[in-house]
Scaffold this motif. Structure first.
Motif, PDB file in Angstrom:
ATOM      1  N   TYR A  82       0.827  -1.209   0.000  1.00 42.92           N
ATOM      2  CA  TYR A  82       0.000   0.000   0.000  1.00 42.92           C
ATOM      3  C   TYR A  82       0.861   1.259   0.000  1.00 42.92           C
ATOM      4  O   TYR A  82       0.616   2.205  -0.763  1.00 42.92           O
ATOM      5  CB  TYR A  82      -0.928   0.017   1.216  1.00 42.92           C
ATOM      6  N   SER A  85       2.657   1.726  -3.358  1.00 45.01           N
ATOM      7  CA  SER A  85       1.651   2.037  -4.378  1.00 45.01           C
ATOM      8  C   SER A  85       1.182   3.485  -4.246  1.00 45.01           C
ATOM      9  O   SER A  85       1.003   4.195  -5.249  1.00 45.01           O
ATOM     10  CB  SER A  85       0.446   1.096  -4.242  1.00 45.01           C
ATOM     11  N   ARG A  86       1.002   3.932  -3.010  1.00 42.35           N
ATOM     12  CA  ARG A  86       0.577   5.313  -2.777  1.00 42.35           C
ATOM     13  C   ARG A  86       1.641   6.294  -3.243  1.00 42.35           C
ATOM     14  O   ARG A  86       1.348   7.297  -3.895  1.00 42.35           O
ATOM     15  CB  ARG A  86       0.290   5.515  -1.287  1.00 42.35           C
ATOM     16  N   GLY A  89       1.732   6.681  -6.878  1.00 42.81           N
ATOM     17  CA  GLY A  89       0.502   7.192  -7.476  1.00 42.81           C
ATOM     18  C   GLY A  89      -0.371   6.123  -8.069  1.00 42.81           C
ATOM     19  O   GLY A  89      -1.202   6.396  -8.946  1.00 42.81           O
ATOM     20  N   THR A  91      -2.612   4.276  -6.478  1.00 41.59           N
ATOM     21  CA  THR A  91      -3.878   4.055  -5.776  1.00 41.59           C
ATOM     22  C   THR A  91      -5.023   4.768  -6.496  1.00 41.59           C
ATOM     23  O   THR A  91      -6.152   4.766  -6.030  1.00 41.59           O
ATOM     24  CB  THR A  91      -3.790   4.552  -4.321  1.00 41.59           C
ATOM     25  N   GLN A  92      -4.708   5.388  -7.638  1.00 35.92           N
ATOM     26  CA  GLN A  92      -5.750   5.993  -8.467  1.00 35.92           C
ATOM     27  C   GLN A  92      -5.648   5.421  -9.870  1.00 35.92           C
ATOM     28  O   GLN A  92      -4.667   4.765 -10.216  1.00 35.92           O
ATOM     29  CB  GLN A  92      -5.589   7.517  -8.516  1.00 35.92           C
ATOM     30  N   ASP A  93      -6.671   5.650 -10.661  1.00 32.52           N
ATOM     31  CA  ASP A  93      -6.722   5.127 -12.023  1.00 32.52           C
ATOM     32  C   ASP A  93      -6.057   6.109 -12.977  1.00 32.52           C
ATOM     33  O   ASP A  93      -6.387   7.294 -12.987  1.00 32.52           O
ATOM     34  CB  ASP A  93      -8.185   4.908 -12.422  1.00 32.52           C
ATOM     35  N   TRP A  94      -5.095   5.617 -13.793  1.00 34.31           N
ATOM     36  CA  TRP A  94      -4.403   6.464 -14.760  1.00 34.31           C
ATOM     37  C   TRP A  94      -4.800   6.043 -16.173  1.00 34.31           C
ATOM     38  O   TRP A  94      -4.383   4.989 -16.651  1.00 34.31           O
ATOM     39  CB  TRP A  94      -2.894   6.347 -14.608  1.00 34.31           C
ATOM     40  N   GLY A 118      -2.657  -0.180 -11.956  1.00 32.17           N
ATOM     41  CA  GLY A 118      -3.224   1.163 -11.851  1.00 32.17           C
ATOM     42  C   GLY A 118      -3.325   1.927 -13.149  1.00 32.17           C
ATOM     43  O   GLY A 118      -3.591   3.134 -13.125  1.00 32.17           O
TER      44      GLY A 118
END
Length: 254
Positions: A82, A85-86, A89, A91-94, A118
């Motif tokens: 986690y 990943s945070r 970047g 943890t959001q959809d790219w 992601g």
């Protein structure tokens, strides 16, 4: 090779060195494999070996994330997944667009690793009218005339260029003008971009040439070792044998 200078992910603004950022995906890949095997904790030595770095460097890298592990226990695998990943970047959809749907572009479109990391392939774009509307990996190819509209409609900030070298700069310029600020370039050419745009270049031919260099060097070392082992006995006698007292050659020059 990153050529942009001002547009930087949040990790760098927080003081994480570029070299550490480059290693974070290696740690994440190793940690994800551990997570899939339901491994709860991992030592720095084990994780470093899996990522291909030394443990001291790993501990230093993780200190930038504020993660120090627990003595005698190690690092919590899920928490590190986690945390990294945070920072990356993820943890959001790219949404990503791929421009150039030849053999390489089509292969990239079908790569299943994007979604799990992601990234969502929002559109496939090509200049060939014969490809327009044709599904590749389940996604219909769109014509390059609509590139700017596609970028805007999908909120794309990351573009992948898989075109021939001769048109790559033109494609790059259009992507940047449309608002793309990060580009992954597979075209065999160096792109010129303005400040605020990051470019990562992937050149398979260069990587193969580097491997060829190492193969040639290894072959040369083997040849040299073979030559040393096959020196005629007479040559060895003339140059290296000693007399019975061990001080002078057994055969003195005339």
């Amino acid at each position: 090779m990153a050529t942009g200078r001002t547009h930087r992910p949040a990790t760098r603004s927080r003081g994480i060195p570029e070299a550490t950022v480059a290693r974070l995906p290696l740690y994440l890949r190793a940690l994800t494999a551990l997570s899939e095997r339901s491994v709860p904790t991992v030592s720095s030595e084990e994780l470093a070996a899996a990522a291909g770095v030394n443990s001291a460097k790993l501990r230093k890298d993780f200190s930038y994330l504020g993660s120090y592990g627990t003595r005698g226990v190690g690092y919590d695998v899920e928490y590190l997944v986690y945390q990294i990943s945070r920072e990356l970047g993820l943890t959001q959809d790219w949404p990503v667009v791929i421009v150039g749907i030849g053999n390489l572009g089509a292969a990239l479109a079908g790569y299943g690793g994007f979604a799990s990391r992601g990234f969502r392939v929002a559109a496939l774009i090509d200049a060939d009218p014969a490809l327009t509307g044709k599904p590749v990996a389940g996604i219909p190819v769109q014509h390059s005339d609509d590139l700017e509209k596609i970028i805007k409609d999908n909120g794309v900030s990351i573009g992948v260029i898989a075109t021939p070298a001769g048109v790559a700069q033109q494609v790059c310029d259009r992507l940047v003008a449309a608002g793309v600020t990060s580009i992954l370039n597979f075209a065999p050419t160096v792109l010129s971009v303005p400040d605020g745009v990051d470019v990562r270049k992937v050149d398979l031919s260069i990587e193969l040439q580097i491997l060829a260099f190492h193969e040639q060097r290894k072959a040369g070392e083997e040849t040299a070792a073979g030559d040393v082992g096959s020196v005629p006995a007479t040559a060895r006698d003339a140059s290296g044998d000693q007399g019975p007292d061990g001080d002078v050659p057994a055969v003195m020059p005339a």
